[in-house]
Design an enzyme around this catalytic site. Structure first.
Site, PDB file in Angstrom:
ATOM      1  CG  HIS A   1      -4.121   2.144 -10.613  1.00  0.00           C
ATOM      2  ND1 HIS A   1      -5.202   1.445 -11.359  1.00  0.00           N
ATOM      3  CD2 HIS A   1      -4.389   1.647  -9.211  1.00  0.00           C
ATOM      4  CE1 HIS A   1      -5.726   0.675 -10.699  1.00  0.00           C
ATOM      5  NE2 HIS A   1      -5.394   0.768  -9.333  1.00  0.00           N
TER       6      HIS A   1
ATOM      7  CD  GLU B   1      -4.853   2.154  -2.326  1.00  0.00           C
ATOM      8  OE1 GLU B   1      -5.815   2.911  -2.749  1.00  0.00           O
ATOM      9  OE2 GLU B   1      -4.502   1.344  -3.350  1.00  0.00           O
TER      10      GLU B   1
ATOM     11  CD  GLU C   1      -9.720   0.384  -3.526  1.00  0.00           C
ATOM     12  OE1 GLU C   1      -8.804   1.277  -3.985  1.00  0.00           O
ATOM     13  OE2 GLU C   1      -9.557  -0.752  -3.657  1.00  0.00           O
TER      14      GLU C   1
END
Length: 422
Positions: free
Chosen positions: A251, A281, A377
């Site tokens: 982040h 991503e 992820e």
């Protein structure tokens, strides 16, 4: 008391009395017609009736939702707090959003239900508005995970003798299984992620700064959202490009750092559509990657591929995490894992919302059900100073079906596709 002080006090009291007559504590600013919603009346009634069913089963008279995600999910209205309180009040008969006067009629236009506006003239007008709706109640559902200690005290003062019951956890479970209409908007968001990814990759070259890449991707996504939906609110769509050491956290925001040849990068594209969050991503390298970097990248891609296979109806979140841990452990990479392997998707954002009951972690034993939407992820981060240093992360979104799971992310991943900027 002097005559002057008496006159000043009388003048102040006269002003306050006049203001009390002129300035309403609440009003209904129903300006215009209801705005376009991607969700049908049947869908919104389903959501609100699920709350009513829970209330009936738990002897709760009414619920006051206060979080971004719950108000958006049950009403269609996504508020901008700016230090003010907002609510969505649901009882057996009605559903009403409670908004501040600063927003005008926009909350009414976005709410599936009624709306009441409170004014700024007195500090406690929000609670006055809630009390005008919550008459003769004995139990009130509130979100324990959103209401602060001070907020709870204010509610207790406004509703003496009322029992407060947590609706935060029950509402989270209501949101975890998505409807066909939710799947439709999430699919569109995944498509728009890919549009942003392509624009971001096209902007990357040595010497370009992170924020310029992020702006290119965000601009592409905002324009695509604007063209895909009638009268959509264009808010909160964003992109992160994390390069070099800035790739070490999932982040980390974009900076003005210039990308260099040989840099590891992670591109993160996040379109926001009617409060729904989608994400793409991808690990990238600028022009070339070292042998060690390629080795780590390929291994993380292998974990990603296996994770995509493991997301199936009936699978337990913790079992998925444990199997992927074994892959990292065999390569002595488990110590570099940064966080869980995936999470639920829906009404959430970087500053609100979370469906923590559906996360691919060792301490979550939730069984995946048809209708759930979840990411895969995996990420490992090799610290600065080690060969191949940086963060490696891929991210796809999957919709769990009756017999399998569908990957709705189409953007390619891995070294054969994402060594860019040449």
């Amino acid at each position: 008391m002097s005559q002057e002080n008496t006159q000043n006090r009388n003048a102040q009291e006269n002003t306050q009395n006049r203001d009390a007559q002129d300035m309403m504590r609440t009003t209904r600013w129903h300006n215009g017609e209801k705005s376009f919603s991607p969700f049908s009346a049947t869908e919104m009634e389903r959501r609100q009736n699920a709350v009513r069913d829970w209330m009936a089963s738990n002897s709760v008279d009414a619920c006051l939702f206060t979080s971004y995600h719950c108000i958006n999910y049950y009403s269609g209205f996504l508020y901008c707090s700016f230090g003010r309180k907002y609510g969505f009040f649901v009882d057996a008969q009605k559903a009403t959003s409670i908004s501040a006067g600063v927003d005008g009629g926009q909350p009414w236009r976005r709410t599936f239900g009624d709306n009441i506006t409170y004014t700024d003239w007195r500090r406690d007008n929000f609670f006055y508005a809630v009390k005008s709706l919550a008459k003769n109640i004995k139990t009130l559902g509130i979100e324990f995970d959103h209401v602060s200690l001070d907020y709870r005290r204010q509610l207790e003062e406004a509703f003496p003798g009322v029992e407060f019951v947590d609706v935060g956890q029950p509402s989270m479970w209501m949101r975890t299984v998505k409807s066909a209409e939710e799947h439709k908007i999430i699919r569109e968001g995944a498509r728009i992620c890919d549009v942003g990814g392509a624009a971001g990759v096209a902007a990357i070259k040595a010497g370009v700064r992170e924020h310029e890449v992020a702006l290119a991707a965000t601009d592409a996504m905002v324009r695509e959202i604007a063209g895909a939906f009638p009268f959509v609110e264009l808010m909160d769509t964003w992109t992160w490009l994390q390069s070099g050491i800035n790739s070490d956290g999932a982040h980390n925001p974009s900076t003005n750092r210039a990308v260099e040849a040989g840099d590891i990068m992670v591109l993160n594209c996040f379109p926001m559509i009617f409060g729904y969050y989608m994400a793409l991503e991808r690990t990238l390298f600028c022009k070339h990657a070292s042998e060690r970097s390629l080795d780590i990248w390929e291994k993380n891609c292998a974990v990603h591929r296996r994770g995509l296979e493991l997301i199936q109806p009936g699978a337990r979140c913790c079992d998925i995490a444990e199997e992927l841990n074994e892959m990292y452990r065999a390569w002595d990479l488990l110590k570099y894992r940064s966080f869980g392997y995936g999470h639920s998707f829906g009404v959430l954002s970087h500053y609100y919302g979370r469906e923590a009951g559906v996360e691919l972690r060792e301490d979550v034993d939730t069984v995946l059900q048809p209708g759930m939407v979840i990411s895969m992820e995996p990420m490992v981060m090799l610290p600065e100073g080690e060969e191949g240093a940086g963060g490696y992360r891929e991210h796809d979104i999957l919709i769990v079906g009756e017999n399998s799971a569908e990957n709705i992310t189409k953007f390619p991943f891995g070294p054969e596709h994402n060594i860019v900027g040449g």
